[in-house]
Design a protein around this motif. Structure first.
Motif, PDB file in Angstrom:
ATOM      1  N   TRP A 160       0.839  -1.202   0.000  1.00  0.00           N
ATOM      2  CA  TRP A 160       0.000   0.000   0.000  1.00  0.00           C
ATOM      3  C   TRP A 160       0.869   1.245   0.000  1.00  0.00           C
ATOM      4  O   TRP A 160       0.648   2.167  -0.780  1.00  0.00           O
ATOM      5  N   LEU A 197       0.529   1.617  -3.990  1.00  0.00           N
ATOM      6  CA  LEU A 197      -0.853   2.061  -4.156  1.00  0.00           C
ATOM      7  C   LEU A 197      -1.100   3.479  -3.651  1.00  0.00           C
ATOM      8  O   LEU A 197      -1.663   4.305  -4.368  1.00  0.00           O
ATOM      9  N   SER A 198      -0.695   3.780  -2.463  1.00  0.00           N
ATOM     10  CA  SER A 198      -0.962   5.104  -1.890  1.00  0.00           C
ATOM     11  C   SER A 198      -0.398   6.260  -2.714  1.00  0.00           C
ATOM     12  O   SER A 198      -1.039   7.320  -2.778  1.00  0.00           O
ATOM     13  N   TRP A 202      -0.615   6.767  -5.699  1.00  0.00           N
ATOM     14  CA  TRP A 202      -1.586   7.090  -6.740  1.00  0.00           C
ATOM     15  C   TRP A 202      -2.838   7.758  -6.188  1.00  0.00           C
ATOM     16  O   TRP A 202      -3.795   7.990  -6.912  1.00  0.00           O
ATOM     17  N   MET A 203      -2.832   8.109  -4.907  1.00  0.00           N
ATOM     18  CA  MET A 203      -3.936   8.877  -4.325  1.00  0.00           C
ATOM     19  C   MET A 203      -3.720  10.372  -4.554  1.00  0.00           C
ATOM     20  O   MET A 203      -4.613  11.167  -4.365  1.00  0.00           O
ATOM     21  N   LEU A 225      -6.032   9.881 -13.053  1.00  0.00           N
ATOM     22  CA  LEU A 225      -5.523   9.358 -11.787  1.00  0.00           C
ATOM     23  C   LEU A 225      -6.265   8.082 -11.385  1.00  0.00           C
ATOM     24  O   LEU A 225      -5.647   7.122 -10.917  1.00  0.00           O
ATOM     25  N   LEU A 226      -7.576   8.041 -11.595  1.00  0.00           N
ATOM     26  CA  LEU A 226      -8.347   6.832 -11.283  1.00  0.00           C
ATOM     27  C   LEU A 226      -7.885   5.645 -12.121  1.00  0.00           C
ATOM     28  O   LEU A 226      -7.797   4.521 -11.619  1.00  0.00           O
ATOM     29  N   ARG A 283      -4.617   4.481 -10.650  1.00  0.00           N
ATOM     30  CA  ARG A 283      -4.874   3.744  -9.405  1.00  0.00           C
ATOM     31  C   ARG A 283      -5.370   2.336  -9.693  1.00  0.00           C
ATOM     32  O   ARG A 283      -4.941   1.370  -9.070  1.00  0.00           O
ATOM     33  N   TYR A 323      -3.589  -1.045  -8.540  1.00  0.00           N
ATOM     34  CA  TYR A 323      -4.274  -2.005  -7.676  1.00  0.00           C
ATOM     35  C   TYR A 323      -4.330  -3.381  -8.341  1.00  0.00           C
ATOM     36  O   TYR A 323      -4.046  -4.396  -7.701  1.00  0.00           O
ATOM     37  N   LEU A 378      -9.998   4.201  -3.358  1.00  0.00           N
ATOM     38  CA  LEU A 378      -9.215   4.169  -4.598  1.00  0.00           C
ATOM     39  C   LEU A 378     -10.064   4.570  -5.790  1.00  0.00           C
ATOM     40  O   LEU A 378      -9.557   5.021  -6.799  1.00  0.00           O
ATOM     41  N   TRP A 379     -11.354   4.372  -5.708  1.00  0.00           N
ATOM     42  CA  TRP A 379     -12.219   4.494  -6.874  1.00  0.00           C
ATOM     43  C   TRP A 379     -13.038   5.765  -6.891  1.00  0.00           C
ATOM     44  O   TRP A 379     -13.964   5.892  -7.665  1.00  0.00           O
TER      45      TRP A 379
END
Length: 111
Positions: free
Chosen positions: A7, A11-12, A14-15, A40-41, A44, A48, A109-110
């Motif tokens: 994460w 993953l993080s 991409w927030m 960005l979505l 992400r 993911y 994320l979504w």
């Protein structure tokens, strides 16, 4: 710990929209009129899916297309000195959402 590290590292980042500044294709899309939040979505979602696929592969313990004589793998826990504790780590794909730093099981994320 493995999932928390994934994460944090994969993953993080991409927030935050600033992650797109290092992706030339993302910049071209935005310059062409794409909404930066949508770009960005997509980033992400790709991150993911890649992490989820990687933890599924780890959980498999071997390549299902390999020959029976080919080696497999196991993720094992170690102590602070890197000595095996004897505990295997599995079910990572089932716990990925549960370890989301936000506590939202990855739902953020979504959005």
């Amino acid at each position: 710990m493995v999932l928390r590290a994934l994460w944090r590292e994969a993953l993080s980042p991409w927030m935050d929209a600033s992650a797109l500044s290092n992706v030339a294709a993302a910049q071209r899309l935005i310059e062409a009129g794409a909404d930066s939040r949508d770009v960005l979505l997509v980033a992400r979602a790709g991150a993911y899916e890649a992490v989820f696929a990687a933890v599924c592969i780890l959980d498999e313990g071997g390549d299902p297309n390999a020959r029976e004589s080919d080696p497999g793998w196991h993720l094992i826990e170690t102590d602070a000195e890197c000595n095996p504790t004897g505990r295997e780590i599995g079910g990572l794909h089932e716990s990925l959402g549960e370890t989301a730093p936000s506590g939202s099981e990855g739902a953020d994320l979504w959005v």
